[in-house]
Design a protein around this motif. Structure first.
Motif, PDB file in Angstrom:
ATOM      1  N   VAL A  27      49.984 -11.583  18.377  1.00 26.08           N
ATOM      2  CA  VAL A  27      48.882 -11.442  17.418  1.00 26.08           C
ATOM      3  C   VAL A  27      48.137 -10.136  17.701  1.00 26.08           C
ATOM      4  N   LEU A  28      47.813  -9.884  18.953  1.00 24.60           N
ATOM      5  CA  LEU A  28      47.077  -8.673  19.304  1.00 24.60           C
ATOM      6  C   LEU A  28      47.916  -7.418  19.083  1.00 24.60           C
ATOM      7  N   THR A  29      49.156  -7.450  19.505  1.00 23.68           N
ATOM      8  CA  THR A  29      49.989  -6.246  19.393  1.00 23.68           C
ATOM      9  C   THR A  29      50.414  -5.972  17.954  1.00 23.68           C
ATOM     10  N   GLY A  30      50.491  -7.015  17.123  1.00 23.00           N
ATOM     11  CA  GLY A  30      50.954  -6.833  15.748  1.00 23.00           C
ATOM     12  C   GLY A  30      49.850  -6.743  14.723  1.00 23.00           C
ATOM     13  N   LYS A  31      48.972  -7.718  14.685  1.00 19.99           N
ATOM     14  CA  LYS A  31      47.956  -7.810  13.630  1.00 19.99           C
ATOM     15  C   LYS A  31      46.951  -6.655  13.678  1.00 19.99           C
ATOM     16  N   LEU A  32      46.698  -6.115  14.860  1.00 22.24           N
ATOM     17  CA  LEU A  32      45.715  -5.045  14.965  1.00 22.24           C
ATOM     18  C   LEU A  32      46.259  -3.697  14.493  1.00 22.24           C
ATOM     19  N   VAL A  33      47.570  -3.622  14.321  1.00 25.52           N
ATOM     20  CA  VAL A  33      48.168  -2.452  13.676  1.00 25.52           C
ATOM     21  C   VAL A  33      48.143  -2.666  12.173  1.00 25.52           C
ATOM     22  N   GLU A  34      48.557  -3.851  11.746  1.00 26.60           N
ATOM     23  CA  GLU A  34      48.588  -4.179  10.308  1.00 26.60           C
ATOM     24  C   GLU A  34      47.223  -3.998   9.652  1.00 26.60           C
ATOM     25  N   SER A  35      46.167  -4.376  10.330  1.00 26.77           N
ATOM     26  CA  SER A  35      44.819  -4.304   9.750  1.00 26.77           C
ATOM     27  C   SER A  35      44.225  -2.895   9.822  1.00 26.77           C
ATOM     28  N   GLY A  36      44.832  -2.021  10.599  1.00 25.02           N
ATOM     29  CA  GLY A  36      44.297  -0.677  10.779  1.00 25.02           C
ATOM     30  C   GLY A  36      43.287  -0.558  11.903  1.00 25.02           C
ATOM     31  N   TRP A  37      42.997  -1.664  12.569  1.00 24.52           N
ATOM     32  CA  TRP A  37      41.999  -1.695  13.644  1.00 24.52           C
ATOM     33  C   TRP A  37      42.274  -0.638  14.701  1.00 24.52           C
ATOM     34  N   VAL A  38      43.494  -0.542  15.164  1.00 23.23           N
ATOM     35  CA  VAL A  38      43.831   0.347  16.279  1.00 23.23           C
ATOM     36  C   VAL A  38      43.673   1.827  15.905  1.00 23.23           C
ATOM     37  N   LYS A  39      43.722   2.136  14.621  1.00 16.55           N
ATOM     38  CA  LYS A  39      43.602   3.532  14.182  1.00 16.55           C
ATOM     39  C   LYS A  39      42.159   4.048  14.224  1.00 16.55           C
ATOM     40  N   ASN A  40      41.181   3.156  14.221  1.00 17.80           N
ATOM     41  CA  ASN A  40      39.776   3.561  14.302  1.00 17.80           C
ATOM     42  C   ASN A  40      39.444   3.872  15.764  1.00 17.80           C
ATOM     43  N   ASN A  41      39.836   5.073  16.196  1.00 15.62           N
ATOM     44  CA  ASN A  41      39.651   5.432  17.605  1.00 15.62           C
ATOM     45  C   ASN A  41      38.879   6.736  17.780  1.00 15.62           C
ATOM     46  N   LYS A  42      38.283   7.226  16.698  1.00 14.33           N
ATOM     47  CA  LYS A  42      37.464   8.447  16.731  1.00 14.33           C
ATOM     48  C   LYS A  42      38.227   9.661  17.268  1.00 14.33           C
ATOM     49  N   GLY A  43      39.530   9.672  17.027  1.00 12.44           N
ATOM     50  CA  GLY A  43      40.346  10.810  17.412  1.00 12.44           C
ATOM     51  C   GLY A  43      40.706  10.897  18.882  1.00 12.44           C
ATOM     52  N   ARG A  44      40.312   9.904  19.683  1.00 15.92           N
ATOM     53  CA  ARG A  44      40.629   9.909  21.119  1.00 15.92           C
ATOM     54  C   ARG A  44      42.058   9.466  21.386  1.00 15.92           C
ATOM     55  N   GLY A  45      42.614   8.701  20.431  1.00 14.56           N
ATOM     56  CA  GLY A  45      43.953   8.161  20.631  1.00 14.56           C
ATOM     57  C   GLY A  45      43.948   6.748  21.191  1.00 14.56           C
ATOM     58  N   TYR A  46      42.781   6.164  21.451  1.00 14.41           N
ATOM     59  CA  TYR A  46      42.687   4.793  21.946  1.00 14.41           C
ATOM     60  C   TYR A  46      41.322   4.210  21.607  1.00 14.41           C
ATOM     61  N   LYS A  47      41.277   2.876  21.517  1.00 11.37           N
ATOM     62  CA  LYS A  47      40.026   2.130  21.361  1.00 11.37           C
ATOM     63  C   LYS A  47      39.637   1.567  22.726  1.00 11.37           C
ATOM     64  N   VAL A  48      38.367   1.302  22.895  1.00 13.32           N
ATOM     65  CA  VAL A  48      37.864   0.780  24.170  1.00 13.32           C
ATOM     66  C   VAL A  48      37.146  -0.543  23.938  1.00 13.32           C
ATOM     67  N   MET A  49      37.422  -1.501  24.814  1.00 14.91           N
ATOM     68  CA  MET A  49      36.670  -2.748  24.866  1.00 14.91           C
ATOM     69  C   MET A  49      36.175  -2.914  26.297  1.00 14.91           C
ATOM     70  N   GLN A  50      34.874  -2.987  26.455  1.00 17.41           N
ATOM     71  CA  GLN A  50      34.291  -3.244  27.769  1.00 17.41           C
ATOM     72  C   GLN A  50      33.700  -4.645  27.762  1.00 17.41           C
ATOM     73  N   ILE A  51      33.920  -5.369  28.848  1.00 16.90           N
ATOM     74  CA  ILE A  51      33.418  -6.741  28.955  1.00 16.90           C
ATOM     75  C   ILE A  51      32.837  -6.965  30.347  1.00 16.90           C
ATOM     76  N   TYR A  52      31.923  -7.929  30.412  1.00 21.36           N
ATOM     77  CA  TYR A  52      31.382  -8.294  31.725  1.00 21.36           C
ATOM     78  C   TYR A  52      30.770  -9.685  31.681  1.00 21.36           C
ATOM     79  N   ARG A  53      30.526 -10.196  32.884  1.00 19.07           N
ATOM     80  CA  ARG A  53      29.908 -11.512  33.065  1.00 19.07           C
ATOM     81  C   ARG A  53      28.406 -11.307  33.233  1.00 19.07           C
ATOM     82  N   ALA A  54      27.629 -11.775  32.251  1.00 18.18           N
ATOM     83  CA  ALA A  54      26.189 -11.522  32.220  1.00 18.18           C
ATOM     84  C   ALA A  54      25.434 -12.166  33.376  1.00 18.18           C
ATOM     85  N   ASP A  55      25.950 -13.253  33.912  1.00 22.57           N
ATOM     86  CA  ASP A  55      25.254 -13.930  35.002  1.00 22.57           C
ATOM     87  C   ASP A  55      25.580 -13.319  36.363  1.00 22.57           C
ATOM     88  N   CYS A  56      26.340 -12.261  36.402  1.00 27.44           N
ATOM     89  CA  CYS A  56      26.658 -11.543  37.640  1.00 27.44           C
ATOM     90  C   CYS A  56      25.864 -10.244  37.653  1.00 27.44           C
TER      91      CYS A  56
END
Length: 170
Positions: free
Chosen positions: A42-71
């Motif tokens: 789903v992640l490797t396929g659908k995010l190409v089909e929807s165009g999501w992965v192309k919205n990378n501001k010309g860097r060539g990649y998208k970034v997702m940062q995550i963390y545990r708020a209680d830490c």
């Protein structure tokens, strides 16, 4: 004989410790998230089909940062995703290093119990955000248009083994 038994127990304990799961949302855990991403159709396929992965501001990649708020004070981790061979592929999982662009990138945080619940599929991203169990910064419209992959992403948290009793180190 007692020394041999004791030595065997010590070896078993050391071996078990070296096999222990990394701390959830530590850099080495992020590497497991990246591998799990690449195994999810789903992640490797659908995010190409929807165009999501192309919205990378010309860097060539998208970034997702995550963390545990209680830490308190724990570092963020990040995943970088690019299009490769017609798939949205995770090419980096580790310590957060990228400067986020609010029009392309994502920052997500939640308390540990909430990450665990989402990882088990107890509820999806819409409910998590509505009830403020998951906090989110990034392109909301883009995320809303990709709820299936977003849910698959949250389920990865439950697929990658991680120690939750400790917080990631600094």
């Amino acid at each position: 004989m007692k020394k041999a038994v004791l030595a065997g127990i010590v070896v078993a304990l050391v071996s078990a410790a070296s096999q222990a799961a990394p701390v959830m949302m530590a850099s080495d855990w992020a590497q497991g998230m990246c591998k799990a991403w690449n195994a999810d159709p789903v992640l490797t396929g659908k995010l190409v089909e929807s165009g999501w992965v192309k919205n990378n501001k010309g860097r060539g990649y998208k970034v997702m940062q995550i963390y545990r708020a209680d830490c308190d004070g724990s570092p963020r981790i990040e995943l970088r995703v690019t299009e490769r061979d017609g798939k949205a592929v995770c090419v980096y999982g580790g310590k957060a290093e990228s400067k986020l662009d609010a029009d392309a990138d994502y920052l997500m945080w939640a308390d540990t119990p909430r990450w665990i619940e989402m990882g088990k599929g107890e509820y999806g991203p819409m409910r998590a955000m509505f009830f403020q169990r998951l906090h989110f910064d990034g392109p909301m419209g883009e995320a809303m248009g990709n709820m299936g992959p977003f849910e698959s992403f949250l389920l990865l948290v439950g697929k990658v083994p991680g120690e939750t009793a400790a917080c990631p180190g600094k």
